[in-house]
Design an enzyme around this catalytic site. Structure first.
Site, PDB file in Angstrom:
ATOM      1  N   GLY A 101       0.840  -1.199   0.000  1.00  0.00           N
ATOM      2  CA  GLY A 101       0.000   0.000   0.000  1.00  0.00           C
ATOM      3  C   GLY A 101       0.873   1.246   0.000  1.00  0.00           C
ATOM      4  O   GLY A 101       1.931   1.267   0.621  1.00  0.00           O
ATOM      5  N   ARG A 126       4.673 -16.040  -6.534  1.00  0.00           N
ATOM      6  CA  ARG A 126       3.299 -16.554  -6.500  1.00  0.00           C
ATOM      7  C   ARG A 126       2.403 -15.637  -7.353  1.00  0.00           C
ATOM      8  O   ARG A 126       1.618 -14.857  -6.838  1.00  0.00           O
ATOM      9  CB  ARG A 126       2.824 -16.575  -5.034  1.00  0.00           C
ATOM     10  CG  ARG A 126       1.651 -17.493  -4.791  1.00  0.00           C
ATOM     11  CD  ARG A 126       1.419 -17.703  -3.295  1.00  0.00           C
ATOM     12  NE  ARG A 126       0.228 -18.509  -3.092  1.00  0.00           N
ATOM     13  CZ  ARG A 126      -0.992 -18.001  -2.964  1.00  0.00           C
ATOM     14  NH1 ARG A 126      -1.188 -16.694  -2.988  1.00  0.00           N
ATOM     15  NH2 ARG A 126      -2.024 -18.796  -2.809  1.00  0.00           N
ATOM     16  N   ASP A 175       5.544  -5.241   5.596  1.00  0.00           N
ATOM     17  CA  ASP A 175       5.961  -6.617   5.921  1.00  0.00           C
ATOM     18  C   ASP A 175       5.633  -7.619   4.813  1.00  0.00           C
ATOM     19  O   ASP A 175       6.453  -8.466   4.477  1.00  0.00           O
ATOM     20  CB  ASP A 175       5.397  -7.066   7.278  1.00  0.00           C
ATOM     21  CG  ASP A 175       3.884  -7.167   7.271  1.00  0.00           C
ATOM     22  OD1 ASP A 175       3.253  -6.508   6.424  1.00  0.00           O
ATOM     23  OD2 ASP A 175       3.337  -7.899   8.103  1.00  0.00           O
ATOM     24  N   THR A 219       5.004   1.943   5.932  1.00  0.00           N
ATOM     25  CA  THR A 219       3.592   1.598   6.119  1.00  0.00           C
ATOM     26  C   THR A 219       2.990   2.551   7.133  1.00  0.00           C
ATOM     27  O   THR A 219       3.629   2.888   8.140  1.00  0.00           O
ATOM     28  CB  THR A 219       3.338   0.155   6.610  1.00  0.00           C
ATOM     29  OG1 THR A 219       1.972   0.065   7.039  1.00  0.00           O
ATOM     30  CG2 THR A 219       4.213  -0.299   7.755  1.00  0.00           C
ATOM     31  N   ASP A 272       0.794   1.649   8.992  1.00  0.00           N
ATOM     32  CA  ASP A 272       0.391   0.806  10.132  1.00  0.00           C
ATOM     33  C   ASP A 272       1.453   0.743  11.241  1.00  0.00           C
ATOM     34  O   ASP A 272       1.142   0.365  12.368  1.00  0.00           O
ATOM     35  CB  ASP A 272       0.115  -0.631   9.658  1.00  0.00           C
ATOM     36  CG  ASP A 272      -0.920  -0.687   8.546  1.00  0.00           C
ATOM     37  OD1 ASP A 272      -1.730   0.243   8.453  1.00  0.00           O
ATOM     38  OD2 ASP A 272      -0.902  -1.662   7.773  1.00  0.00           O
ATOM     39  N   ARG A 309      -4.523  -2.493  10.065  1.00  0.00           N
ATOM     40  CA  ARG A 309      -4.553  -3.965   9.981  1.00  0.00           C
ATOM     41  C   ARG A 309      -4.625  -4.577  11.381  1.00  0.00           C
ATOM     42  O   ARG A 309      -5.462  -4.190  12.163  1.00  0.00           O
ATOM     43  CB  ARG A 309      -3.352  -4.492   9.203  1.00  0.00           C
ATOM     44  CG  ARG A 309      -3.432  -4.197   7.727  1.00  0.00           C
ATOM     45  CD  ARG A 309      -2.550  -5.117   6.955  1.00  0.00           C
ATOM     46  NE  ARG A 309      -1.184  -5.065   7.469  1.00  0.00           N
ATOM     47  CZ  ARG A 309      -0.248  -5.941   7.175  1.00  0.00           C
ATOM     48  NH1 ARG A 309      -0.536  -6.938   6.363  1.00  0.00           N
ATOM     49  NH2 ARG A 309       0.953  -5.829   7.659  1.00  0.00           N
TER      50      ARG A 309
HETATM   51  O1  F6P Z   1      -1.168  -1.555   5.168  1.00  0.00           O
HETATM   52  C1  F6P Z   1      -1.715  -0.304   4.881  1.00  0.00           C
HETATM   53  C2  F6P Z   1      -3.224  -0.380   4.799  1.00  0.00           C
HETATM   54  O2  F6P Z   1      -3.717   0.921   4.538  1.00  0.00           O
HETATM   55  C3  F6P Z   1      -3.902  -0.976   6.018  1.00  0.00           C
HETATM   56  O3  F6P Z   1      -3.989  -0.083   7.096  1.00  0.00           O
HETATM   57  C4  F6P Z   1      -5.227  -1.377   5.437  1.00  0.00           C
HETATM   58  O4  F6P Z   1      -5.791  -2.425   6.185  1.00  0.00           O
HETATM   59  C5  F6P Z   1      -4.855  -1.837   4.052  1.00  0.00           C
HETATM   60  O5  F6P Z   1      -3.620  -1.230   3.731  1.00  0.00           O
HETATM   61  C6  F6P Z   1      -5.872  -1.489   2.994  1.00  0.00           C
HETATM   62  O6  F6P Z   1      -5.476  -2.073   1.800  1.00  0.00           O
HETATM   63  P1  F6P Z   1      -6.069  -1.677   0.370  1.00  0.00           P
HETATM   64  O7  F6P Z   1      -5.352  -0.449  -0.089  1.00  0.00           O
HETATM   65  O8  F6P Z   1      -5.791  -2.864  -0.470  1.00  0.00           O
HETATM   66  O9  F6P Z   1      -7.532  -1.418   0.556  1.00  0.00           O
END
Ligand code: F6P
Length: 362
Positions: free
Chosen positions: A18, A85, A123, A145, A147, A191
């Site tokens: 992300g 993968r 990660d 991240t 997170d 997350r």
């Molecule tokens: O890891 C970053 C994050 O924004 C998380 O906080 C969230 O759960 C996830 O990515 C959302 O992912 P996506 O952009 O695929 O909706």
């Protein structure tokens, strides 16, 4: 300035997972350091997807100038691409068929004479670098991240910007909650980690903070809202992490993406608990899901500094002959850890974290 390594002529750089504020600041630092040493930088597009599909270009000075404050990533990203993968189709039962395309990526690295890879990732995507490490490609990780959940670093860039955005949102919700005498539930990302909820909740003075590391009791949540109401505080602000779950219950999943290294996308717990509060109490409740707003826009100053330091430090490691390290921030110092060790491991809020104790006290 560090000594340049004559064995490194060209490096590849990619942003995976992300996006988050500060990615461009790292790209800029890495590329400017490299250019100062006469090293060429290939910008790989859309994370590991660009390596699989051979989409990359030499970055010129103008490509990386004036991008420090820019959100997103000039290279594009993907939180699905994993060279070992790759989804290539579905079988008769409708299940995805995956293929290991690491060899294809290795060919692309050889064609472009890339001597080392800088992987700016969280990660999940960081672990996609492991097969390249095993095949002898020197890899350097930069932890990103919002997170803040990457093992090995106390801080990942992007986190502090997300906390600021969530704090601003909580502050704004405060005034409308107070005016309408409502319970306002603000769901933040993160997350399985509660770092964003804990930090923004404390910064904004949320009355209740719910994080994935501590399962919550909805009756206790309702009791606090009612107690506040009885004491004359006719509103309550709840900051809840998307991964928070009730005692004996499960996290709320928004969607599943089997082609992604991390197939679970969390989301929706804010709506669930706002509804439960309305069912279990006479109070009115509303919810807000902050979502991707937390990942967008310009990085705060501290993230620009962290991203620049990480990029510069990664290049110092690379150009001084180190291999397969991830830069990290530990105990106020910049350091590095083995990339393979950090990849794929999460860093959750420890239950003895001082900020948890402070949050409880206030
Ligand atoms: O890891 C970053 C994050 O924004 C998380 O906080 C969230 O759960 C996830 O990515 C959302 O992912 P996506 O952009 O695929 O909706």
């Amino acid at each position: 300035m560090f000594k340049c390594n004559p064995n490194i002529r060209r490096i590849g750089i990619l942003t995976g997972g992300g996006d988050c504020p500060g990615l461009n600041a790292v790209i800029r630092a890495v590329a400017k350091d490299a250019m100062a040493c006469g090293v060429e930088v290939m910008g790989i597009e859309d994370g590991f997807q660009g390596l699989i599909e051979d989409r990359m270009r030499v970055l010129q000075y103008d490509d990386v100038s004036n991008i420090l404050t820019m959100g997103g990533t000039i290279l594009g990203t993907s939180n699905k691409a994993n060279p070992s993968r790759v989804p290539v189709g579905k079988d008769a039962a409708g299940n995805w068929i995956f293929k290991d395309l690491t060899d294809v990526c290795m060919t692309h690295l050889e064609i472009h004479r890339i001597d080392a890879l800088v992987v700016i990732a969280g990660d999940g995507t960081m672990s996609c670098a492991a097969p390249f490490v095993r095949r002898g490609v020197p890899c350097f990780g930069v932890p990103k991240t919002i997170d803040n959940d990457l093992w090995g670093s106390d801080l990942t860039f992007g986190f502090l910007t997300a906390v600021q955005i969530a704090t601003d949102a909580l502050d704004r919700v405060h005034t409308t909650a107070a005016s309408h005498h409502r319970v306002m539930v603000v769901e933040v990302m993160g997350r399985n980690a509660g770092w964003i909820a804990l930090h923004s909740g404390v910064a904004a003075g949320a009355d209740i903070i719910l994080i994935p590391e501590i399962n919550f009791d909805i009756d206790a949540v309702c009791r606090v809202c009612l107690q506040r109401s009885r004491k004359g505080k006719r509103f309550t602000i709840i900051c809840i992490a998307e991964g928070a779950r009730p005692v004996g219950g499960k996290a709320v999943i928004e969607r599943l993406d089997p082609t992604s290294p991390d197939p679970i996308r969390l989301g929706g717990i804010g709506r669930v608990i706002a509804a439960q509060i309305e069912t279990k109490t006479p109070l009115e409740a509303r919810y807000v899901v902050l979502g991707h707003v937390q990942r967008g826009g310009t990085p705060v100053a501290a993230d620009r500094v962290l991203a620049t330091m990480f990029g510069d430090y990664a290049m110092e490691l690379l150009l001084t002959g180190k291999k397969n390290r991830m830069v990290a921030y530990q105990g106020g110092n910049y350091t590095d850890v083995a990339l393979i060790e950090a990849a794929g491991k999460q860093r959750l809020v420890p239950l003895d974290h001082p900020l948890l104790a402070a949050a409880r006290s206030v």
